[in-house]
Design a protein around this motif. Sequence first.
Motif, short mmCIF file in Angstrom:
data_model
loop_
_atom_site.label_atom_id
_atom_site.label_comp_id
_atom_site.label_asym_id
_atom_site.label_seq_id
_atom_site.Cartn_x
_atom_site.Cartn_y
_atom_site.Cartn_z
N UNK A 1 50.28 120.86 73.65
CA UNK A 1 50.02 120.73 72.22
C UNK A 1 51.27 120.74 71.36
N UNK A 2 52.45 120.94 71.98
CA UNK A 2 53.69 120.96 71.19
C UNK A 2 54.50 119.71 71.46
N UNK A 3 55.09 119.14 70.40
CA UNK A 3 55.96 117.98 70.58
C UNK A 3 57.27 118.50 71.15
N UNK A 4 57.65 117.98 72.33
CA UNK A 4 58.88 118.47 72.98
C UNK A 4 59.95 117.38 73.07
N UNK A 5 59.65 116.20 72.51
CA UNK A 5 60.66 115.15 72.53
C UNK A 5 60.04 113.78 72.45
N UNK A 6 60.75 112.79 72.98
CA UNK A 6 60.26 111.41 72.97
C UNK A 6 60.48 110.77 74.33
N UNK A 7 59.68 109.74 74.61
CA UNK A 7 59.85 108.94 75.83
C UNK A 7 59.66 107.47 75.46
N UNK A 8 60.04 106.60 76.41
CA UNK A 8 59.70 105.18 76.31
C UNK A 8 58.36 105.04 77.02
N UNK A 9 57.32 104.71 76.27
CA UNK A 9 55.97 104.72 76.86
C UNK A 9 55.82 103.59 77.88
N UNK A 10 55.20 103.90 79.02
CA UNK A 10 54.89 102.90 80.04
C UNK A 10 53.43 103.09 80.48
N UNK A 11 52.99 102.17 81.34
CA UNK A 11 51.62 102.27 81.86
C UNK A 11 51.55 103.18 83.09
N UNK A 12 52.62 103.87 83.39
CA UNK A 12 52.65 104.74 84.57
C UNK A 12 53.26 104.03 85.76
N UNK A 13 53.31 102.68 85.70
CA UNK A 13 53.96 101.92 86.78
C UNK A 13 55.24 101.28 86.25
N UNK A 14 55.68 101.71 85.08
CA UNK A 14 56.96 101.26 84.56
C UNK A 14 56.88 100.15 83.52
N UNK A 15 55.68 99.54 83.33
CA UNK A 15 55.57 98.45 82.35
C UNK A 15 55.52 99.01 80.95
N UNK A 16 56.37 98.49 80.06
CA UNK A 16 56.26 98.87 78.65
C UNK A 16 55.26 97.92 77.98
N UNK A 17 55.12 98.05 76.68
CA UNK A 17 54.20 97.17 75.94
C UNK A 17 54.72 95.74 75.85
N UNK A 18 56.00 95.52 76.15
CA UNK A 18 56.56 94.17 76.10
C UNK A 18 56.64 93.62 77.52
N UNK A 19 55.95 92.53 77.83
CA UNK A 19 55.99 91.98 79.19
C UNK A 19 57.43 91.69 79.61
N UNK A 20 57.77 92.13 80.81
CA UNK A 20 59.13 91.89 81.33
C UNK A 20 60.09 93.02 81.04
N UNK A 21 59.72 93.94 80.14
CA UNK A 21 60.57 95.11 79.88
C UNK A 21 59.94 96.31 80.57
N UNK A 22 60.72 96.95 81.40
CA UNK A 22 60.25 98.07 82.21
C UNK A 22 61.09 99.31 81.89
N UNK A 23 60.55 100.47 82.20
CA UNK A 23 61.35 101.70 82.00
C UNK A 23 61.10 102.63 83.18
N UNK A 24 62.16 103.33 83.58
CA UNK A 24 62.06 104.27 84.72
C UNK A 24 62.96 105.47 84.46
N UNK A 25 62.68 106.54 85.17
CA UNK A 25 63.54 107.73 85.10
C UNK A 25 63.13 108.66 83.98
N UNK A 26 64.05 109.56 83.66
CA UNK A 26 63.76 110.60 82.67
C UNK A 26 63.39 110.03 81.30
N UNK A 27 63.93 108.87 80.96
CA UNK A 27 63.63 108.28 79.65
C UNK A 27 62.19 107.85 79.54
#
Length: 315
Positions: free
Chosen positions: A251-277
């Motif tokens: 329930x507490x905001x502890x920071x920010x992340x780059x949101x993904x679908x859990x398999x690394x896909x972001x909301x923009x096709x072709x842009x992926x994110x992995x790791x702590x970010x």
Amino acid sequence: MTSHDVVVVGGGPAGLSAALVLARACRAVAVVDAGRPRNAASAHVHGVLGLPDLSPQVLLEVGRAQVLAYGVDVLEGTARTARPRPEGGFAVTLSDGRVLAGAHLLLATGTVDELPDIPGLAPRWGRDAVACPHCHGWELRGRAIAILGGGRADARRALMWRQWTPNLTLITAPDHPLAPSDLERLGARGITVLDGPVTEVIAAADRLCGVRLRDGTSVPIRALVVAPCFRARADLLDGLGLRPTELTVGGRVVGTVIATDGAGRTAVPGVWAAGDGASPLERVVAVTADGAAVASAINAALTDGSHPEHSAGEP
Ligand SMILES: Cc1cc2nc3c(=O)[nH]c(=O)nc-3n(C[C@H](O)[C@H](O)[C@H](O)COP(=O)(O)OP(=O)(O)OC[C@H]3O[C@@H](n4cnc5c(N)ncnc54)[C@H](O)[C@@H]3O)c2cc1C
């Protein structure tokens, strides 16, 4: 401009692990890295099977040598912008003007730990002021340790740290009083509770030796546990039409992340994110596995021919 199947921004454990998997899948890969991994302040990386206590720099040197042997282009530098290209894929511009094109873009840019603004704390970070018990608990075991905080999540952290030392103090924040049930559980485990806040971290001979409380009392300790705010490095998101997302724990905001679908896909096709970010994995083994898993998903997308296409000017 040099073209690749995948441009990876960030050559920490997540980015290098992804590059390794993609290069071994005969993909053309470039990695751009600014050389500031999250754990740079620590002398050693602990808890990685098969790699006992390497320094963060040596761990990454080994990883870079490994991917270079598979033909990955490793560039030292900072990616300043990333944008979709009218003809499809993405262009990444480095601060020195070099430009890389990639059909897919993987953001493995990590996290910045924003520490509480307490004089004396920043120089101790990653040494005797730490966050993760699994990274540092063994080295600090048995010492007099204080935990900064208050509130339910911090009571739980204190109970966790009790595994590593019997000499534990939880210093509460005035805006996060503890519930009577938490006080009882802490007392039952012999954990001292003091009213904060901490106004200064005291060191001597390059060792942490205490903290000062607002009322002037100093508490002799040898290590301090803090909960930083985790901020995903998000400098490249704007040009891609993405924004960092709030990360909430209990329930507490502890920071920010780059949101993904859990398999690394972001909301923009072709842009992926992995790791702590992308998620607060916080361990080298976990982000290495994440980088490898996301790389497999990118390789599958390349196999399926799902090259992202964008019209001119579209983020
Ligand atoms: C103090 C501390 C100690 C730790 N100790 C341990 C430990 O003992 N064991 C353990 O398992 N885990 C440990 N961790 C956790 C571990 O450091 C992280 O989980 C891990 O480093 C995350 O890897 P990553 O690849 O996601 O990001 P990072 O390691 O942070 O790497 C990201 C890389 O991307 C680069 N980058 C960012 N933006 C750009 C850009 N625009 N252009 C080019 N490059 C860019 C950065 O310079 C950096 O090199 C520790 C963390 C901290 C804070």
